[in-house]
Scaffold this motif. Structure first.
Motif, PDB file in Angstrom:
ATOM      1  N   GLN A  95     -19.534 -25.586   2.325  1.00 10.17           N
ATOM      2  CA  GLN A  95     -21.343 -24.520   2.944  1.00 10.17           C
ATOM      3  C   GLN A  95     -22.465 -25.979   2.010  1.00 10.17           C
TER       4      GLN A  95
ATOM      5  N   LYS B 280     -33.176 -14.780  -0.178  1.00 11.71           N
ATOM      6  CA  LYS B 280     -33.030 -16.016   0.690  1.00 11.71           C
ATOM      7  C   LYS B 280     -34.187 -15.926   1.940  1.00 11.71           C
TER       8      LYS B 280
ATOM      9  N   ASP C  43     -32.211 -20.510   2.512  1.00  8.85           N
ATOM     10  CA  ASP C  43     -30.570 -20.407   2.355  1.00  8.85           C
ATOM     11  C   ASP C  43     -29.837 -19.781   3.276  1.00  8.85           C
TER      12      ASP C  43
ATOM     13  N   ASN D 194     -25.289 -21.359   6.015  1.00  9.13           N
ATOM     14  CA  ASN D 194     -24.164 -20.497   6.071  1.00  9.13           C
ATOM     15  C   ASN D 194     -24.771 -19.053   6.137  1.00  9.13           C
TER      16      ASN D 194
ATOM     17  N   GLN E   4     -23.285 -14.854   5.702  1.00 10.84           N
ATOM     18  CA  GLN E   4     -23.309 -14.130   4.357  1.00 10.84           C
ATOM     19  C   GLN E   4     -22.085 -13.147   4.964  1.00 10.84           C
TER      20      GLN E   4
ATOM     21  N   ARG F 168     -21.525 -16.484   0.337  1.00 12.01           N
ATOM     22  CA  ARG F 168     -21.323 -17.648   1.759  1.00 12.01           C
ATOM     23  C   ARG F 168     -20.453 -17.593   2.795  1.00 12.01           C
TER      24      ARG F 168
END
Length: 431
Positions: A119, A129, A132, A135, A137, A151
């Motif tokens: 991650q 998010k 972010d 990755n 989800q 993640r």
């Protein structure tokens, strides 16, 4: 990862004569759906972490095994969001086994490397998010699960290089093309909001629509994602500059009409993300900000299916944290997203605003934690409230009790789960 590949890796271990260190974490969570008046989950999850120091670096692996006595969150699930080398070893209505992480990491004079399944977190927002997005989800429980657990780790090369005295440049080469894992259609957390999924009423009269399964892009060099992040410090401010060229993990639906048959095909599109973050401390206050501009994003419209239109978008998040009272943390956030261009007939507003409030209080020498997280959309009047209490019985054993309460119009991001309210209890034990 395919079972044959995992077996080959495990077969090498004895020949390397390595004495691995191991640790485990067992978490159990039982949830009762208060609106549906039924048990939603009775989940047991075991994470087994393996660690081995080497002459140059170290190896870490995490195997996750999960068993749910209920099948409300898992039945009818498909695994076509995973790339060929990342899919779970076993996945059924009740059981799930996956190689969650496996990477080698090492530090050198002016660089640090982590290579393998892992991650990478950009941004520090609570419940939202913006940066972010490296990755994908798992939306098996929408956004109720901790981000660290929801993640989906990816196979990648992650290198960090010292630049000058205070700067660090992070470079990412992501080979894994896995995308978001959506809740199955039978789950209480299946997406139904027209903001996210096509409206069946938008199919022209006399036309039969067929929705095909989405398939992730092939795991090839051509389909790799690339990212750069520069971090540094200036005048009491920590800041970052971010860039990511990637496949957006949300499928875009295209349409092909042949006579009275309409074929809907989900596909994944590329986007450039440019953004940054900054934070600074002012006495008892911490001010945080994030910004991201994304090209070629697709948004749902009220037009006939597929009902999508392409537009760039940008978002900004400002957070303010206060720790001036002993044993308290109070955090407020404002998040706004905006679309760029002449996109019309949007299901959502061209500008969307979300507010969040996080309050944490510790008691009894930080063994008891009281937590309240509230996310609220000011444009749609919907949101989710998550009160929780947890108690540290021993250094490695915690028990918890919490609720997840959705409210608002069923067409909203949060309001679509108004019937998925639940109360949960469980424990986490490390050994």
């Amino acid at each position: 990862m395919k079972p044959q590949l995992l077996g080959a890796i495990l077969a090498l271990i004895p020949s390397l004569s390595l004495a691995f260190e191991m640790s485990h974490s067992l978490k159990s969570q039982t949830s009762y759906g208060t609106s549906a008046s039924e048990w939603q989950q009775s989940d047991w999850r075991l994470d087994s972490e393996l660690y081995q120091g080497l002459e140059n670096g170290e190896i870490t692996g995490i195997l996750r095994s999960r068993f749910d006595l209920q099948d409300k969150l898992n039945s009818d699930q498909t695994l076509n969001n995973y790339s060929a080398h990342s899919e779970p070893l076993t996945a059924g209505d009740h059981e799930w086994v996956e190689l969650r992480e496996l990477y080698w990491q090492a530090g050198f004079d002016n660089s640090y490397w982590r290579i393998g399944k892992q991650q990478v977190v950009w941004g520090e927002a609570d419940g939202i998010k913006l940066l972010d997005v490296i990755n994908p989800q798992s939306y098996r429980e929408f956004i109720l699960d901790d981000f660290d657990d929801s993640r989906i780790p990816l196979w990648m090369v992650n290198g960090e290089f010292q630049v000058g005295e205070e700067g660090t440049l992070q470079a990412l080469w992501v080979l894994d093309t896995s995308t978001h894992e959506l809740a199955p259609s039978s789950s209480p957390f299946a997406f139904t909001s027209p903001v996210l999924v096509p409206d069946s009423a938008a199919v022209p009269a006399g036309v039969t629509a067929t929705l095909e399964e989405a398939n992730t892009p092939a795991m090839t060099l051509k389909n790799s994602d690339f990212g750069l992040r520069y971090t540094s410090f200036i005048d009491n401010w920590d800041y970052s500059l971010n860039y990511l060229y990637h496949y957006v993990d949300e499928a875009v639906i295209s349409a092909d009409l042949s006579g009275s048959s309409l074929t809907l095909t989900p596909d994944y599109k590329r986007s450039h993300l440019l953004g940054g973050s900054a934070s600074s401390v002012f006495g008892d206050w911490v001010l945080r900000a994030e910004f991201a501009y994304e090209t070629d994003r697709y948004h749902r419209t009220t037009a006939s299916v597929p009902g999508v239109d392409k537009a760039d978008q940008w978002g900004i998040l400002v957070g303010l944290d206060y720790q001036g009272m002993t044993d308290y943390l109070i955090s407020v956030q404002w998040f706004q997203s905006n679309l760029v261009g002449q996109t019309e007939n949007l299901v959502k507003n061209r500008q969307e605003n979300t507010l969040s409030l996080l309050v944490e209080r510790t008691l009894f020498n930080e063994t008891l934690l009281l937590k309240w997280l509230h996310l609220h959309s000011t444009d749609h009047g919907d949101g989710v409230v998550q009160p929780q209490i947890s108690y540290n019985l021993e250094s490695d054993f915690d028990v918890f009790l919490g609720m997840d309460i959705f409210y608002g119009n069923e067409g909203g991001l949060y309001g679509q789960f108004d019937e998925a309210d639940r109360i949960s209890a469980g424990f986490e034990w490390g050994f």
